[in-house]
Design a protein around this motif. Sequence first.
Motif, mmCIF file in Angstrom:
data_model
loop_
_atom_site.group_PDB
_atom_site.id
_atom_site.type_symbol
_atom_site.label_atom_id
_atom_site.label_comp_id
_atom_site.label_asym_id
_atom_site.label_seq_id
_atom_site.Cartn_x
_atom_site.Cartn_y
_atom_site.Cartn_z
ATOM 1 N N ARG A 81 0.830 -1.202 0.000
ATOM 2 C CA ARG A 81 0.000 0.000 0.000
ATOM 3 C C ARG A 81 0.868 1.257 0.000
ATOM 4 O O ARG A 81 2.016 1.246 0.453
ATOM 5 C CB ARG A 81 -0.911 0.025 1.229
ATOM 6 N N SER A 82 0.308 2.340 -0.493
ATOM 7 C CA SER A 82 1.007 3.620 -0.444
ATOM 8 C C SER A 82 1.069 4.130 0.987
ATOM 9 O O SER A 82 0.311 3.682 1.855
ATOM 10 C CB SER A 82 0.295 4.646 -1.335
ATOM 11 N N ALA A 83 1.967 5.070 1.229
ATOM 12 C CA ALA A 83 2.173 5.609 2.577
ATOM 13 C C ALA A 83 1.327 6.864 2.793
ATOM 14 O O ALA A 83 0.919 7.540 1.842
ATOM 15 C CB ALA A 83 3.647 5.925 2.790
ATOM 16 N N ASP A 146 2.334 2.257 5.764
ATOM 17 C CA ASP A 146 3.433 3.074 6.269
ATOM 18 C C ASP A 146 2.929 4.474 6.623
ATOM 19 O O ASP A 146 2.135 5.071 5.890
ATOM 20 C CB ASP A 146 4.530 3.203 5.215
ATOM 21 N N LEU A 147 3.412 4.982 7.746
ATOM 22 C CA LEU A 147 3.130 6.346 8.162
ATOM 23 C C LEU A 147 4.434 7.125 8.195
ATOM 24 O O LEU A 147 5.410 6.672 8.799
ATOM 25 C CB LEU A 147 2.489 6.376 9.551
ATOM 26 N N GLY A 176 6.739 6.764 -1.905
ATOM 27 C CA GLY A 176 5.544 5.953 -1.710
ATOM 28 C C GLY A 176 4.371 6.694 -1.103
ATOM 29 O O GLY A 176 3.279 6.130 -0.963
ATOM 30 N N VAL A 177 4.548 7.959 -0.723
ATOM 31 C CA VAL A 177 3.459 8.722 -0.101
ATOM 32 C C VAL A 177 2.504 9.229 -1.186
ATOM 33 O O VAL A 177 2.935 9.854 -2.156
ATOM 34 C CB VAL A 177 4.002 9.919 0.706
ATOM 35 N N LEU A 394 4.552 16.875 -5.299
ATOM 36 C CA LEU A 394 4.950 15.468 -5.398
ATOM 37 C C LEU A 394 3.768 14.577 -5.759
ATOM 38 O O LEU A 394 3.886 13.352 -5.733
ATOM 39 C CB LEU A 394 5.552 15.000 -4.070
ATOM 40 N N GLY A 395 2.644 15.188 -6.097
ATOM 41 C CA GLY A 395 1.463 14.416 -6.451
ATOM 42 C C GLY A 395 0.716 13.879 -5.249
ATOM 43 O O GLY A 395 -0.109 12.960 -5.378
ATOM 44 N N ILE A 396 0.983 14.434 -4.060
ATOM 45 C CA ILE A 396 0.348 13.965 -2.828
ATOM 46 C C ILE A 396 -0.999 14.669 -2.670
ATOM 47 O O ILE A 396 -1.097 15.894 -2.805
ATOM 48 C CB ILE A 396 1.247 14.246 -1.614
#
Length: 442
Positions: A81-83, A146-147, A176-177, A394-396
Motif C-alpha cells: 500500500r502507499s504511505a 506506512d506512516l 511511496g506517499v 509530489l502528487g500527494i
Amino acid sequence: MTQPRDTSAQAQDEAVSITSELIRIDTSNTGEPETTVGERAAADYVAGQLEEVGYEVTRLDSGGPGRSNVFVRIEGADPSRSALLVHGHLDVVPADPTEWSVHPFSGAIQDGYIWGRGAVDMKDMVGMMLAVARRFRRDGIVPPRDLVFAFLADEEAGGAFGSQWLVKNRADLFDGVTEAVGEVGGFSITLGDDLRAYTIEIAEKGIAWMRLRVRGTAGHGSMLHDDNAVTKLSAAVGRLGEHQFPIVVTDSVRAFLNSIAALTGAEFDKDDLAGSVAKLGSFARAIGATLRDTANPTMLTAGYKANVIPSVAEAVVDCRVLPGREAAFERELDEILGPDVEREWVTHLPAVETTFDGDLVDAMTTAVVAEDPGAHTIPYMLSGGTDAKAFQDLGIRCFGFSPLRLPPDLDFSALFHGVDERVPVEAVRFGTRVLDRFLRNC
C-alpha cells in the motif's frame, strides 16, 4: 488482580503535557533570518520524545541557522500500500507578551485550556502526533500502511527552510506517499443544539505576498511636490485595500455550502451569498474569506527623515487567491494599481484543491463519529495556506485533519495568530483519541 494500564489515557495525558512543553520553546518565525529564532530546540525535543521510545529518527537542517526538521517512518502491515504523510510545523508567528493575559510562551494549563503561541497553530497537533506515535511504539501497534511523521520548519514564512526545501532536496523521504493530513481541519463547529460538524480541509487559497514600489522625486519637505512617492503609493494602497474582488464559488466552497444546507436546512441566496454566509456565526469570517480573492496591505516603508521627501516608497500586501483565479487576479491588480506602481512577488505559492471522497475521508469520518456519535464531517476551503502547497508538487493528495471537539461558544478561527491563543485541554484529549483511531484504520 492488577489491572492493565490504560495506554489510551496515558497518550492523552502526554498530548496535553507535550503541547504545553512545546509552547514553552520559543520558535518565533518573523520571516527575516536575523530575527527568526529557529526550530532547532523544538526539533531536538521532538527527536528526543521519539528516540526515548525506540524510534530511529532523521534530522535535517535545511540551510538556515537553527532551521531543523524531523522525520520518522513507521512501517505498516501492508508494504504494497502507499504511505500516508502526517505533518505538523514547529514554528510559530511572533507574539507580544504585553498584549496577552497569559505569557505567550508559558504553556500554562489553566481554566481548562492550554495557553500560548502555537496552542492551535499548531503545537497541539504536534503534541497529538507525538503522543500517538509514542503509544504505537510502546504497545507494538502496527498501522495498516506506512506512516511518515514529519515535524517541519518555516511553515509560517512559506516553507523555504521546511516543506519547500525538503521537496526539492530530499524527495526520497516521501517515497511511496500518496496522501497527507495536517492542519487546518478536523475541528468542530456547532450548527445547532447538539449538532456538530467537523470540518475537513480539502482546499486552500494560493498565497501571493507582494511588494509594491513607487518612485518619485526626492526633495526638501518644505517645498511643493507633485511627484511624491509616498502620496502616490498611499493612494494606490488605499484603492487596493478598499477594493472588493468578485464572489467566485469554487467546487470546494460549493461542497461546504451544500453540506451545511443538508444538515441545517439553511438557504444560501446566490444574490446575497456573503450575507447568507454571515449567518454562520463566528465561523462566517473564515468562510467569507473563501468566497473571493483578498489583498490586504500589511506593511508600509518610506523615508528616513521628517523634512526629506523620499524617492522611493514601498508596501507589502498579503494576497490570497482562489483556485483557478490567478490570471484574472493579476489583471485586476494591474487595473487597480495603475502604471506608476511596480509590483513583485515576495512569495508566490499555488492554491490547493481536492475532492471530498475516498477511503481516507471515510476513515476520518469513522474515527470522528466513533468518538462523537451523531457527528458529521463536511468539506471546506482554508483561506490561509499550509505545507500542503509543497507536498502537492509530489502528487500527494492533501487534507487538513487536526481533530478537536470545541465548545460551541469558542471563536476558534480568531485564535490563529491572535492574542491569548489557547486550546481546550479536553479538545486535545479528544483529538488524540480520534487521531489514534484514524491512524490504526487508515
